[in-house]
Scaffold this active site. Structure first.
Site, PDB file in Angstrom:
ATOM      1  N   ARG A 126      10.089  17.465  11.102  1.00 39.18           N
ATOM      2  CA  ARG A 126       9.618  16.533  10.069  1.00 39.18           C
ATOM      3  C   ARG A 126      10.267  15.159  10.218  1.00 39.18           C
ATOM      4  O   ARG A 126       9.715  14.147   9.833  1.00 39.18           O
ATOM      5  CB  ARG A 126       9.878  17.118   8.654  1.00 39.18           C
ATOM      6  CG  ARG A 126       9.399  16.205   7.529  1.00 39.18           C
ATOM      7  CD  ARG A 126       9.281  16.912   6.184  1.00 39.18           C
ATOM      8  NE  ARG A 126      10.452  17.658   5.806  1.00 39.18           N
ATOM      9  CZ  ARG A 126      11.604  17.114   5.391  1.00 39.18           C
ATOM     10  NH1 ARG A 126      11.707  15.804   5.280  1.00 39.18           N
ATOM     11  NH2 ARG A 126      12.635  17.876   5.079  1.00 39.18           N
ATOM     12  N   ASP A 139      -6.558  -1.196   7.202  1.00 39.59           N
ATOM     13  CA  ASP A 139      -7.053   0.060   7.759  1.00 39.59           C
ATOM     14  C   ASP A 139      -7.961  -0.312   8.928  1.00 39.59           C
ATOM     15  O   ASP A 139      -9.034  -0.893   8.744  1.00 39.59           O
ATOM     16  CB  ASP A 139      -7.816   0.837   6.666  1.00 39.59           C
ATOM     17  CG  ASP A 139      -8.315   2.191   7.156  1.00 39.59           C
ATOM     18  OD1 ASP A 139      -8.553   2.339   8.373  1.00 39.59           O
ATOM     19  OD2 ASP A 139      -8.480   3.099   6.316  1.00 39.59           O
ATOM     20  N   LYS A 169     -10.539   9.934  13.674  1.00 42.65           N
ATOM     21  CA  LYS A 169     -11.718   9.201  14.142  1.00 42.65           C
ATOM     22  C   LYS A 169     -11.556   8.763  15.605  1.00 42.65           C
ATOM     23  O   LYS A 169     -11.319   9.594  16.451  1.00 42.65           O
ATOM     24  CB  LYS A 169     -11.994   8.038  13.187  1.00 42.65           C
ATOM     25  CG  LYS A 169     -11.906   8.432  11.703  1.00 42.65           C
ATOM     26  CD  LYS A 169     -12.969   9.446  11.348  1.00 42.65           C
ATOM     27  CE  LYS A 169     -12.967  10.054   9.983  1.00 42.65           C
ATOM     28  NZ  LYS A 169     -11.855  10.089   9.131  1.00 42.65           N
ATOM     29  N   TYR A 219     -12.942   3.345   2.497  1.00 40.07           N
ATOM     30  CA  TYR A 219     -13.238   4.785   2.540  1.00 40.07           C
ATOM     31  C   TYR A 219     -13.038   5.300   1.104  1.00 40.07           C
ATOM     32  O   TYR A 219     -12.009   4.991   0.470  1.00 40.07           O
ATOM     33  CB  TYR A 219     -12.303   5.468   3.539  1.00 40.07           C
ATOM     34  CG  TYR A 219     -12.370   6.972   3.450  1.00 40.07           C
ATOM     35  CD1 TYR A 219     -13.584   7.642   3.604  1.00 40.07           C
ATOM     36  CD2 TYR A 219     -11.232   7.734   3.191  1.00 40.07           C
ATOM     37  CE1 TYR A 219     -13.662   9.019   3.490  1.00 40.07           C
ATOM     38  CE2 TYR A 219     -11.299   9.112   3.091  1.00 40.07           C
ATOM     39  CZ  TYR A 219     -12.516   9.745   3.245  1.00 40.07           C
ATOM     40  OH  TYR A 219     -12.595  11.112   3.138  1.00 40.07           O
TER      41      TYR A 219
HETATM   42  N1  LCS Z   1      -9.645   5.404   6.358  1.00 40.98           N
HETATM   43  C1  LCS Z   1     -10.928   5.347   6.783  1.00 40.98           C
HETATM   44  C2  LCS Z   1     -11.544   4.038   7.133  1.00 40.98           C
HETATM   45  C3  LCS Z   1     -11.655   6.528   6.880  1.00 40.98           C
HETATM   46  O1  LCS Z   1     -12.926   6.433   7.305  1.00 40.98           O
HETATM   47  C4  LCS Z   1     -11.050   7.756   6.525  1.00 40.98           C
HETATM   48  C5  LCS Z   1     -11.805   9.033   6.577  1.00 40.98           C
HETATM   49  C6  LCS Z   1      -9.722   7.759   6.076  1.00 40.98           C
HETATM   50  C7  LCS Z   1      -9.048   6.555   6.019  1.00 40.98           C
HETATM   51  C8  LCS Z   1      -9.009   9.019   5.688  1.00 40.98           C
HETATM   52  O2  LCS Z   1      -8.722   9.754   6.822  1.00 40.98           O
HETATM   53  P1  LCS Z   1      -8.551  11.347   6.878  1.00 40.98           P
HETATM   54  O3  LCS Z   1      -7.538  11.718   5.868  1.00 40.98           O
HETATM   55  O4  LCS Z   1      -9.876  11.941   6.573  1.00 40.98           O
HETATM   56  O5  LCS Z   1      -8.087  11.570   8.276  1.00 40.98           O
HETATM   57  N2  LCS Z   1     -13.197   8.859   6.654  1.00 40.98           N
HETATM   58  C9  LCS Z   1     -14.107   9.775   6.566  1.00 40.98           C
HETATM   59  C10 LCS Z   1     -15.477   9.495   6.555  1.00 40.98           C
HETATM   60  O6  LCS Z   1     -15.986   8.375   6.558  1.00 40.98           O
HETATM   61  N3  LCS Z   1     -16.143  10.622   6.525  1.00 40.98           N
HETATM   62  O7  LCS Z   1     -15.309  11.709   6.418  1.00 40.98           O
HETATM   63  C11 LCS Z   1     -13.942  11.247   6.460  1.00 40.98           C
END
Ligand code: LCS
Length: 393
Positions: free
Chosen positions: A58, A183, A208, A111
């Site tokens: 951790r 972001d 992503k 998001y």
């Molecule tokens: N920031 C952006 C721009 C994102 O598109 C997402 C997830 C996150 C943060 C959060 O990330 P995660 O915890 O899911 O790894 N975006 C998603 C979307 O557009 N569709 O499903 C998840």
């Protein structure tokens, strides 16, 4: 290997700086929770920081560190912190910078949960916020208060594809002693490096483009300087937002092909966006690579390419959009983005459904908006697939 003077793709392969004692050419998975000390004094020195060494996963792990160092180098940051998810990265930033009586300003189209968690959870901790259209710098300026600590941006934004002027926004924030976090998930460091424009913190959902294969969930935060990095690190490790070594290994492996994946997907996205824009059943298309995009010139200036994400509306609104989604055969009807497979989803009923209708509407997320993440399949197949689905709309 020192990759500081190497090109981006060479960094993708060779950056990280962790070499394996046994000679493994690839940084292996150190699948362990804890590390053996040579003796009690060494353990104490590791804990005090007098000597650098691994203690407990951790707190740090070579597989994870390899990934963190690589992304930090790509983003031109001081250091990186890999997290269990993109949301863990977002909350690392919120938790580090915001407490009772503090105010944050966020772009209105983020998001869904990045905005949702602020609106629902952080008021309990005494945090205030304003979500405004950050593509208009004067809108940011209007809501700055003496207690504003954080400007939180997403550009291009999910799912409106709005582009914020990073240089202007970061300059404004700095003038008021406000930390800017961007972001950068939609671009990845291959297409945009916000620190070059003055951002203090950059984060990604590694789920992503960075990982790129839709087989892990992960996130990362990188900071411009040591002080901020240490503050973020304290919160990340003590909140337990850390990533697992196996996930980190997969993200580091996926990252190696980032440039070739994005080159391919982006080339296709330009063709797909052009096809959609000229299609009689399509009402509008939002893609930073189209001249019709409201911030087309700005996008060209601050991004090294328009990326692989497209939002569009079908004539006939949501019902027509649903017909398209239900009839696609190659594209997968699923949330997430940035993987090798083309994905389609409907933000108003899926990724952004937990926001209020007013929040969605003010952010430009209409019920008819369909979001498309272009993968690396043959572009002819992607377009044929869309064509037959649009015929049924
Ligand atoms: N920031 C952006 C721009 C994102 O598109 C997402 C997830 C996150 C943060 C959060 O990330 P995660 O915890 O899911 O790894 N975006 C998603 C979307 O557009 N569709 O499903 C998840």
């Amino acid at each position: 290997m020192d990759t500081s003077n190497k090109g981006f793709s060479s960094k993708l392969i060779h950056a990280g700086g962790i070499t394996d004692e046994k000679g493994s050419a690839v940084t292996p998975i150190y699948q362990t929770s804890t590390f053996r000390f040579k003796n009690a004094d060494q353990g104490a020195r590791f804990f005090s920081g007098e000597e650098k060494g691994y203690i407990y996963t951790r707190l740090g792990n070579p597989t994870i560190e390899d990934l963190e160092n690589t992304v930090a180098e790509l983003e031109k940051a001081y250091g990186g912190l890999a997290t269990a998810s993109g949301m863990a990265a977002v909350n690392t930033v919120y938790q580090t910078l915001l407490g009772t009586g503090d105010h944050m300003i966020g772009h209105n189209a983020l998001y869904g949960p990045s905005r949702g968690v602020m609106e629902k959870h952080y008021p309990k901790l005494g945090v205030e916020f304003d979500f405004i259209d950050a593509t208009k710098i004067e809108e940011i300026e209007k809501v700055i208060k003496p207690n504003t600590k954080l400007l939180y941006l997403e550009t291009p934004a999910n799912p409106t594809m709005g582009v914020t002027d990073l240089k202007a926004a970061c300059d404004l924030a700095r003038k008021h002693n406000i930390i800017t976090c961007v972001d950068n998930t939609f671009c990845s460091p291959y297409l945009q490096r916000p620190i070059e424009f003055g951002a203090d913190i950059v984060l990604h959902s590694m789920t992503k483009f960075i990982n790129g294969h839709a087989d892990i969930v992960g996130g990362i935060v990188v900071a411009r300087d040591k002080t901020l990095f240490e503050e973020l690190k304290y919160v990340m490790i003590n909140m337990g937002f850390n990533i697992d070594p196996h996930q980190a290994f997969l993200a580091r492996r996926g990252l190696k092909t980032l440039a070739i994946r994005i080159d391919r997907a982006q080339k296709s996205a330009i063709k797909v966006a052009t096809f959609l824009e000229s299609h009689p059943k399509v009402e509008w298309v939002l893609y930073p690579g189209l001249k019709s995009h409201p911030q087309y010139e700005l996008g060209k200036k601050q991004m090294d390419g328009p990326g692989a994400m497209i939002s569009f509306g079908v004539k006939g609104g949501l019902e027509a959009g649903k017909k398209v989604m239900d009839n696609l055969k190659l594209a997968v009807l699923a949330v997430s983005l940035g993987g090798v497979e083309t994905l389609i989803q409907h933000p108003a009923s899926m990724t952004h459904s937990k926001l209020s209708k007013e929040a969605r509407e003010s952010a430009g997320i209409s019920d008819g908006l369909v979001r498309y993440s272009i993968g690396i399949e043959n572009v002819e197949d992607i377009i044929d697939d869309l064509e037959q689905a649009l015929e049924k709309a």
